[in-house]
Design a protein around this motif. Structure first.
Motif, PDB file in Angstrom:
ATOM      1  N   THR A  80       0.847  -1.083   0.030  1.00 30.07           N
ATOM      2  CA  THR A  80       0.005   0.137   0.012  1.00 30.07           C
ATOM      3  C   THR A  80       0.602   1.337  -0.018  1.00 30.07           C
ATOM      4  N   ALA A  81       2.129   1.325   0.359  1.00 33.31           N
ATOM      5  CA  ALA A  81       3.087   2.485   0.389  1.00 33.31           C
ATOM      6  C   ALA A  81       3.420   2.837  -1.087  1.00 33.31           C
ATOM      7  N   SER A  82       2.982   1.901  -2.039  1.00 34.51           N
ATOM      8  CA  SER A  82       3.424   2.411  -3.361  1.00 34.51           C
ATOM      9  C   SER A  82       2.035   3.239  -4.126  1.00 34.51           C
ATOM     10  N   VAL A  83       1.224   3.527  -3.156  1.00 34.45           N
ATOM     11  CA  VAL A  83       0.174   4.110  -3.656  1.00 34.45           C
ATOM     12  C   VAL A  83       0.628   5.547  -4.518  1.00 34.45           C
ATOM     13  N   ASP A  84       0.124   5.874  -5.593  1.00 30.30           N
ATOM     14  CA  ASP A  84       0.611   6.786  -6.600  1.00 30.30           C
ATOM     15  C   ASP A  84      -0.756   7.722  -7.269  1.00 30.30           C
ATOM     16  N   THR A  85      -0.775   9.021  -6.945  1.00 32.75           N
ATOM     17  CA  THR A  85      -1.971   9.700  -7.105  1.00 32.75           C
ATOM     18  C   THR A  85      -1.346  10.994  -8.044  1.00 32.75           C
ATOM     19  N   ALA A  86      -0.278  10.828  -8.361  1.00 36.30           N
ATOM     20  CA  ALA A  86       0.596  12.045  -9.126  1.00 36.30           C
ATOM     21  C   ALA A  86       0.684  13.326  -8.273  1.00 36.30           C
ATOM     22  N   ARG A  90      -0.482  14.486  -1.233  1.00 37.35           N
ATOM     23  CA  ARG A  90      -1.636  13.567  -1.087  1.00 37.35           C
ATOM     24  C   ARG A  90      -1.302  12.202  -0.972  1.00 37.35           C
ATOM     25  N   ASP A  91      -0.440  11.687  -1.687  1.00 42.50           N
ATOM     26  CA  ASP A  91       0.102  10.304  -1.462  1.00 42.50           C
ATOM     27  C   ASP A  91       0.667  10.141  -0.055  1.00 42.50           C
ATOM     28  N   ASP A  92       1.504  11.107   0.446  1.00 44.12           N
ATOM     29  CA  ASP A  92       1.927  11.090   2.052  1.00 44.12           C
ATOM     30  C   ASP A  92       0.758  10.954   2.676  1.00 44.12           C
ATOM     31  N   HIS A  93      -0.369  11.593   2.434  1.00 40.52           N
ATOM     32  CA  HIS A  93      -1.461  11.650   3.432  1.00 40.52           C
ATOM     33  C   HIS A  93      -2.332  10.359   3.231  1.00 40.52           C
ATOM     34  N   LEU A  94      -2.411   9.757   2.169  1.00 39.54           N
ATOM     35  CA  LEU A  94      -2.992   8.604   2.020  1.00 39.54           C
ATOM     36  C   LEU A  94      -2.050   7.346   2.687  1.00 39.54           C
ATOM     37  N   ARG A  95      -0.926   7.320   2.645  1.00 38.70           N
ATOM     38  CA  ARG A  95       0.045   6.357   3.541  1.00 38.70           C
ATOM     39  C   ARG A  95      -0.312   6.468   4.771  1.00 38.70           C
ATOM     40  N   ASN A  96      -0.728   7.417   5.254  1.00 42.37           N
ATOM     41  CA  ASN A  96      -0.849   7.567   6.916  1.00 42.37           C
ATOM     42  C   ASN A  96      -1.923   7.064   7.531  1.00 42.37           C
ATOM     43  N   GLN A  97      -2.089   7.329   8.719  1.00 41.01           N
ATOM     44  CA  GLN A  97      -2.960   6.952   9.560  1.00 41.01           C
ATOM     45  C   GLN A  97      -4.470   6.881   9.415  1.00 41.01           C
TER      46      GLN A  97
ATOM     47  N   GLY B 171       0.629  15.693  10.359  1.00 43.31           N
ATOM     48  CA  GLY B 171       1.295  14.230  10.264  1.00 43.31           C
ATOM     49  C   GLY B 171       0.641  13.050   9.784  1.00 43.31           C
ATOM     50  N   GLY B 172      -0.751  13.370   9.284  1.00 39.36           N
ATOM     51  CA  GLY B 172      -1.460  12.388   8.878  1.00 39.36           C
ATOM     52  C   GLY B 172      -2.624  11.651   9.553  1.00 39.36           C
ATOM     53  N   SER B 173      -2.703  12.132  10.970  1.00 38.88           N
ATOM     54  CA  SER B 173      -3.415  11.354  11.857  1.00 38.88           C
ATOM     55  C   SER B 173      -4.348  12.242  12.527  1.00 38.88           C
ATOM     56  N   ALA B 174      -5.661  12.505  12.009  1.00 38.02           N
ATOM     57  CA  ALA B 174      -6.504  13.471  12.264  1.00 38.02           C
ATOM     58  C   ALA B 174      -6.924  13.087  13.780  1.00 38.02           C
ATOM     59  N   ARG B 175      -7.222  11.474  13.575  1.00 37.52           N
ATOM     60  CA  ARG B 175      -7.798  11.231  14.833  1.00 37.52           C
ATOM     61  C   ARG B 175      -6.951  11.419  16.123  1.00 37.52           C
ATOM     62  N   PHE B 176      -5.729  10.900  16.050  1.00 38.09           N
ATOM     63  CA  PHE B 176      -5.091  11.214  17.127  1.00 38.09           C
ATOM     64  C   PHE B 176      -4.975  12.615  17.708  1.00 38.09           C
ATOM     65  N   TRP B 219       4.294   9.745  20.846  1.00 35.85           N
ATOM     66  CA  TRP B 219       4.856   8.402  20.498  1.00 35.85           C
ATOM     67  C   TRP B 219       3.705   7.673  19.326  1.00 35.85           C
ATOM     68  N   SER B 220       2.629   7.800  19.573  1.00 37.04           N
ATOM     69  CA  SER B 220       1.515   7.105  18.461  1.00 37.04           C
ATOM     70  C   SER B 220       1.747   8.081  17.070  1.00 37.04           C
ATOM     71  N   GLY B 221       2.161   9.303  17.303  1.00 31.97           N
ATOM     72  CA  GLY B 221       2.397  10.042  15.896  1.00 31.97           C
ATOM     73  C   GLY B 221       3.300   9.704  15.218  1.00 31.97           C
ATOM     74  N   TRP B 222       4.604   9.076  16.103  1.00 39.61           N
ATOM     75  CA  TRP B 222       5.752   8.690  15.351  1.00 39.61           C
ATOM     76  C   TRP B 222       5.410   7.381  14.694  1.00 39.61           C
ATOM     77  N   LEU B 223       4.942   6.265  15.679  1.00 44.34           N
ATOM     78  CA  LEU B 223       4.900   5.005  15.474  1.00 44.34           C
ATOM     79  C   LEU B 223       3.861   4.634  14.267  1.00 44.34           C
ATOM     80  N   PHE B 224       2.546   5.219  14.320  1.00 38.93           N
ATOM     81  CA  PHE B 224       1.624   5.219  13.152  1.00 38.93           C
ATOM     82  C   PHE B 224       1.404   6.314  12.414  1.00 38.93           C
ATOM     83  N   ALA B 225       2.217   7.505  12.601  1.00 37.84           N
ATOM     84  CA  ALA B 225       1.815   8.572  11.392  1.00 37.84           C
ATOM     85  C   ALA B 225       3.117   9.103  11.097  1.00 37.84           C
ATOM     86  N   GLU B 226       3.080  10.463  10.555  1.00 38.64           N
ATOM     87  CA  GLU B 226       4.408  11.132  10.508  1.00 38.64           C
ATOM     88  C   GLU B 226       4.400  12.335  11.024  1.00 38.64           C
TER      89      GLU B 226
END
Lengths: 184, 291
Positions: A80-86, A90-97, B171-176, B219-226
């Motif tokens: 899933t880390a290979s997601v690519d939307t050009a 956005r790809d960074d966000h998609l990879r995240n939590q 960092g990509g974790s709205a819920r945290f 810590w969760s922000g580092w372990l699970f997000a950016e």
């Protein structure tokens, strides 16, 4: 003198084997493509826009038994880390939590459990796993040659716990696999 | 229940689950409880929000979804003697509990590239920093029996929580982010009651509870997000700024002024950190149109 019955069975066996053997193919990741589209309404935008993307890193195996489709199977594993939307941000966000959680769940997978022929197509039932949640889905495989074909289906990402920004980023995701197999 | 997914959006989710809901629960529960039980108000406020944000936790906790609620449970068990009002507690139990938590939530990306030694180091790092930080802030919160008062007020904990929420969201974790926002909102509710009844004793253990949840979510922000962990580490300076401003000869006739100065000092550091993070984010975003 050799046993004539043994000789006959051996000859019959060797001749008949290719007729009944299933083809075992690896998915050629160079020629294959896994893509998706999703409707997205960015913040403050009034209308939805279609976002198209693909996954660059995937692998899989196809066992194709034309004579007996029920013995066919397919397995696909996508990083899933290979997601690519050009769009790198956005790809960074998609990879995240909020979306793919690649740090926790680096792969999504599909493993078929049942294959049957429906006209010129094949109906493939299998287990699709995303974010550690598995659901049984049924897709239609349209062969385009002996070793290639296309699958299109839709999932609801909320079924797999990916609920971020639903419905501003649509729940439904259209996925297309254009698969080309290569012999091992 | 489909309509509820509308509220899962970043802005709506933050406004509702990261602020309004926990503030309301914290305010109402604290209203009826004596001060020694105010940790229950914080707990009720964050449990309500965490449940909405992450759902029921799995046990053993294997995913980031389970971190917040299981972490809250771990903090409550670890800090139980403090919350019960005892002056002394043993951090050893807390270390054991948080090491076990860190061990069980250790994510796939670290597991893939490291061995058991790193697994243990990360788990120990999580537990020692969480319990250590909780102990420090609780110690700094206590009234001094003699000499000039130099202590951490709840007002100084709210700005770094909001800044951490910003870092987590970017960092990509709205819920945290919404989760630490919920903790800040619950503290804000308590602060109102503290200011209305300034002569009562300070609530014990609430600051430690905040410290544990703050560190766990960072810590969760580092372990699970950016999360930008360098900036997150700078946020630890916010409570220190509040302590330092206690040494200045500022007018502190009323607890409201007290909270104002403490909160202001902490907010300066927190705003600086959040400002840097937002500026960096916007700079990166400017390269990508249409997102």
């Amino acid at each position: 003198m050799k046993n004539p019955l043994f000789t006959l069975v051996t000859i019959l066996g060797l001749t008949a084997a290719p007729l009944f053997a299933a083809d075992v193919l690896d998915i050629d990741s160079e020629k294959s493509k896994i893509s998706f589209t999703i409707q997205n309404k960015p913040p403050r935008a009034k209308e939805f826009q279609e976002v198209a993307g693909s996954f660059k890193d995937f692998s899989g195996k196809i066992v194709f038994d034309k004579a007996n489709p029920s013995k066919s199977s397919v397995e696909v594993e996508v990083k899933t880390a290979s997601v690519d939307t050009a769009n790198e941000k956005r790809d960074d966000h998609l990879r995240n939590q909020d979306f793919f959680k690649v740090k926790e769940f680096p792969k999504m997978t599909f493993k078929s459990t049942k294959v049957s022929k429906k006209g010129s197509d094949y109906e493939v039932e299998g287990k699709f796993t995303l974010l550690d949640k598995t659901k049984t889905i049924t897709v239609s495989f349209k062969p385009s040659s002996e070793s290639s074909g296309k699958v299109s289906f839709q999932i609801k990402r909320s079924d797999y716990g990916m609920t971020y920004r639903v419905p501003d980023t649509a729940d439904e995701v259209d996925i297309t696999l254009e698969i080309v197999g290569k012999t091992k | 229940m489909d309509w509820l997914t509308n509220w899962d959006d970043l802005i709506h989710g933050t406004a509702v689950f990261g602020a309004t809901l926990p503030f309301t629960i914290g305010f109402l529960v604290a209203w009826k409880l004596p001060r020694r039980y105010w940790w229950l108000a914080v707990t009720a406020a964050v449990v309500g929000s965490f449940l909405w944000l992450f759902g029921l936790p799995t046990f053993p906790p294997r995913s980031s979804e389970a971190v917040a609620l299981t972490g809250l449970g771990a903090a409550l068990v670890s800090l139980a003697p403090l919350l019960a009002g005892r002056p002394v507690w043993s951090p050893v139990l807390g270390l054991a509990i948080f090491t076990a938590l860190g061990w069980s939530i250790y994510p796939a990306w670290l597991q893939e590239s490291g061995g058991w030694t790193r697994h243990l180091i990360v788990s120990l790092g999580l537990s020692t920093s969480t319990i250590g930080f909780a102990t420090l802030v609780e110690g700094a919160h206590r009234e001094k029996q003699d000499g000039p008062t130099c202590r951490l007020s709840l007002a100084s904990l709210i700005p770094p929580s909001i800044a951490l929420a910003v870092l987590l969201q970017l960092g990509g974790s709205a819920r945290f982010g919404q989760a630490i926002g919920a903790v800040a909102a619950a503290l804000a509710a308590l602060l109102i009651w503290i200011l209305r009844r300034p002569n009562d004793d300070r609530p014990k253990g609430v600051t430690a509870l905040w410290g544990a949840l703050f560190m766990l979510l960072a810590w969760s922000g580092w372990l699970f997000a950016e999360i930008r962990y360098g900036l997150a580490a700078l946020l630890l300076l916010a409570p220190i700024a509040s302590l330092l401003v206690n040494l200045l000869p500022l007018p502190r006739r009323h607890p409201l002024l007290d909270a104002l100065w403490d909160g202001f000092a902490s907010a300066l550091v927190s705003a600086l950190v959040a400002g840097i993070a937002i500026s960096q984010y916007l700079e990166e975003m400017s390269e990508f149109e249409g997102y």
